[in-house]
Scaffold this active site. Sequence first.
Site, mmCIF file in Angstrom:
data_model
loop_
_atom_site.group_PDB
_atom_site.id
_atom_site.type_symbol
_atom_site.label_atom_id
_atom_site.label_comp_id
_atom_site.label_asym_id
_atom_site.label_seq_id
_atom_site.Cartn_x
_atom_site.Cartn_y
_atom_site.Cartn_z
ATOM 1 N N GLY A 3 55.536 33.333 43.310
ATOM 2 C CA GLY A 3 55.589 32.454 44.487
ATOM 3 C C GLY A 3 56.853 31.616 44.534
ATOM 4 N N PRO A 55 56.203 40.319 42.271
ATOM 5 C CG PRO A 55 55.677 41.276 44.339
ATOM 6 C CD PRO A 55 55.085 40.960 42.981
ATOM 7 C CG LEU A 56 56.688 37.414 46.483
ATOM 8 C CD1 LEU A 56 55.601 36.940 47.451
ATOM 9 C CD2 LEU A 56 58.011 37.593 47.217
ATOM 10 C CE1 TYR A 87 44.581 41.327 36.663
ATOM 11 C CE2 TYR A 87 44.541 42.218 38.877
ATOM 12 C CZ TYR A 87 45.196 42.001 37.676
ATOM 13 O OH TYR A 87 46.478 42.477 37.514
HETATM 14 N N1 LIG Z 1 50.019 44.478 35.330
HETATM 15 C C1 LIG Z 1 50.106 43.211 35.096
HETATM 16 O O1 LIG Z 1 50.301 42.787 33.957
HETATM 17 C C2 LIG Z 1 49.990 42.219 36.220
HETATM 18 C C3 LIG Z 1 50.209 40.850 35.944
HETATM 19 C C4 LIG Z 1 50.135 39.960 37.016
HETATM 20 C C5 LIG Z 1 49.846 40.409 38.299
HETATM 21 N N2 LIG Z 1 49.621 41.744 38.521
HETATM 22 C C6 LIG Z 1 49.341 42.247 39.904
HETATM 23 O O2 LIG Z 1 50.482 41.949 40.708
HETATM 24 C C7 LIG Z 1 50.063 41.236 41.892
HETATM 25 C C8 LIG Z 1 51.163 40.305 42.356
HETATM 26 O O3 LIG Z 1 51.588 39.431 41.336
HETATM 27 P P1 LIG Z 1 51.273 37.861 41.354
HETATM 28 O O4 LIG Z 1 50.179 37.627 42.323
HETATM 29 O O5 LIG Z 1 51.112 37.426 39.971
HETATM 30 O O6 LIG Z 1 52.632 37.195 41.846
HETATM 31 P P2 LIG Z 1 53.547 37.280 43.166
HETATM 32 O O7 LIG Z 1 53.126 38.414 44.016
HETATM 33 O O8 LIG Z 1 54.939 37.228 42.675
HETATM 34 O O9 LIG Z 1 53.255 35.890 43.881
HETATM 35 C C9 LIG Z 1 52.016 35.594 44.466
HETATM 36 C C10 LIG Z 1 52.133 34.268 45.181
HETATM 37 O O10 LIG Z 1 53.008 34.411 46.316
HETATM 38 C C11 LIG Z 1 52.403 33.824 47.437
HETATM 39 N N3 LIG Z 1 52.824 34.512 48.660
HETATM 40 C C12 LIG Z 1 52.762 35.841 48.951
HETATM 41 N N4 LIG Z 1 53.263 36.088 50.177
HETATM 42 C C13 LIG Z 1 53.631 34.896 50.690
HETATM 43 C C14 LIG Z 1 54.198 34.478 51.910
HETATM 44 N N5 LIG Z 1 54.491 35.375 52.859
HETATM 45 N N6 LIG Z 1 54.441 33.152 52.101
HETATM 46 C C15 LIG Z 1 54.162 32.250 51.144
HETATM 47 N N7 LIG Z 1 53.615 32.566 49.955
HETATM 48 C C16 LIG Z 1 53.350 33.881 49.725
HETATM 49 C C17 LIG Z 1 50.918 33.977 47.227
HETATM 50 O O11 LIG Z 1 50.242 33.028 47.986
HETATM 51 P P3 LIG Z 1 48.733 33.200 48.519
HETATM 52 O O12 LIG Z 1 47.989 33.799 47.364
HETATM 53 O O13 LIG Z 1 48.357 31.829 48.862
HETATM 54 O O14 LIG Z 1 48.722 34.117 49.688
HETATM 55 C C18 LIG Z 1 50.814 33.778 45.717
HETATM 56 O O15 LIG Z 1 50.706 32.408 45.420
HETATM 57 C C19 LIG Z 1 48.777 40.542 41.455
HETATM 58 O O16 LIG Z 1 47.978 40.212 42.577
HETATM 59 C C20 LIG Z 1 48.147 41.579 40.554
HETATM 60 O O17 LIG Z 1 47.415 42.512 41.332
HETATM 61 C C21 LIG Z 1 49.697 42.646 37.502
#
Ligand SMILES: NC(=O)c1ccc[n+]([C@@H]2O[C@H](COP(=O)([O-])OP(=O)(O)OC[C@H]3O[C@@H](n4cnc5c(N)ncnc54)[C@H](OP(=O)(O)O)[C@@H]3O)[C@@H](O)[C@H]2O)c1
Length: 323
Positions: free
Chosen positions: A214, A210-211, A55
């Site tokens: 976003g 999970p979102l 990362y």
């Molecule tokens: N194993 C894998 O292949 C893999 C791949 C991708 C990700 N991951 C892990 O999964 C985690 C989560 O996935 P992701 O970050 O890709 O996507 P996500 O959790 O679906 O979405 C993240 C986005 O949601 C926004 N958000 C969160 N809470 C919010 C709220 N209360 N109000 C408004 N916006 C909100 C965040 O904004 P802000 O950032 O501005 O707060 C960010 O832009 C990652 O951080 C990583 O650790 C793993």
Amino acid sequence: MKKRTIGNTEVSAIGMGCMGFSHAEGAQTDIDVAADVIREAVDLGYTFFNTGWNYGNVIDPHHNEKILGKAFKGIRDKVVISSKCGVDFDYEKNPDRPPLIYDFSRNKVRQCVEESLGRLNTDYIDFYLQARIDPKISPEEAAETMAELIKEGKVLHWGVSEADEDYLRRANAVCPISVVENNYNIINRKHESLIPFLEENKIGWVAHGPLFKGLLTGTFNKGAEFAADDWRSHSINDDNLDKYAPLLNYLHELGEEKNATPVQLSLAWILNRKPYIVPIPGMKKKERLTENMKAADIIFSKEEMDKIDELVIGNKEERNLES
Ligand SMILES: NC(=O)c1ccc[n+]([C@@H]2O[C@H](COP(=O)([O-])OP(=O)(O)OC[C@H]3O[C@@H](n4cnc5c(N)ncnc54)[C@H](OP(=O)(O)O)[C@@H]3O)[C@@H](O)[C@H]2O)c1
């Protein structure tokens, strides 16, 4: 915050995805600023933190683990850390959207684990995962490498991200898997077919994205623009905003009734699906932490779950889902 058990480890019902501070969401956050957000999360009751050896970006390819190393100084015993390796990025070919290089060979994994331990400033990592299947390495070989690391105490539990059942079954037979880390949210249901296997083998599910990156926050409008190194545009684009408008409208409507935001409902939907699933929303801002942790207290009725399913993938008979 409520707790859940994945594998045999207790963690907060909502974990914290830390990737966005360093990778795939545009400019990296200053390490001290990011560590401060993570410390706040610990103070609020979050105990589960997700990172990865890879990362980072072209400026600092291993930025994220350094943040956690800094944040957890002096409080290592209060948190559960999950990291992973097995995929590197070829920034020389494309600094903004680098092609992936798969390597889960024994030597590479051992090198990555040593580096992760150093950056995380710890002598053990609670969960270490294979980030993606490496076509050159059999599941048995991958599991043997992890068994060695577990025996040495450098890694407590292992898991695999985005693997199919055949791979998981073969790997699990060599060294028991504690978790899978698979994309899961209201919209993406492709890994639900693994549920019987996970239950049979008592394996936890860490739900990444999970979102839907976003989109499910309901805060994006058509025409949203992202920097070239911000990969959220894969999910948040005009086509998807049109396609999922009925779902987002329903989340807003239901939110009025339940006094909850679309984010809270989206996370709660995952928690209501199965007791061994832990969502790890990406959160770069302190205000997200208090909003998102409240999702752990929301209960859905069967009718509400069914209505959401209908809006995304049609009615229950068509989906042939178990209830
Ligand atoms: N194993 C894998 O292949 C893999 C791949 C991708 C990700 N991951 C892990 O999964 C985690 C989560 O996935 P992701 O970050 O890709 O996507 P996500 O959790 O679906 O979405 C993240 C986005 O949601 C926004 N958000 C969160 N809470 C919010 C709220 N209360 N109000 C408004 N916006 C909100 C965040 O904004 P802000 O950032 O501005 O707060 C960010 O832009 C990652 O951080 C990583 O650790 C793993």
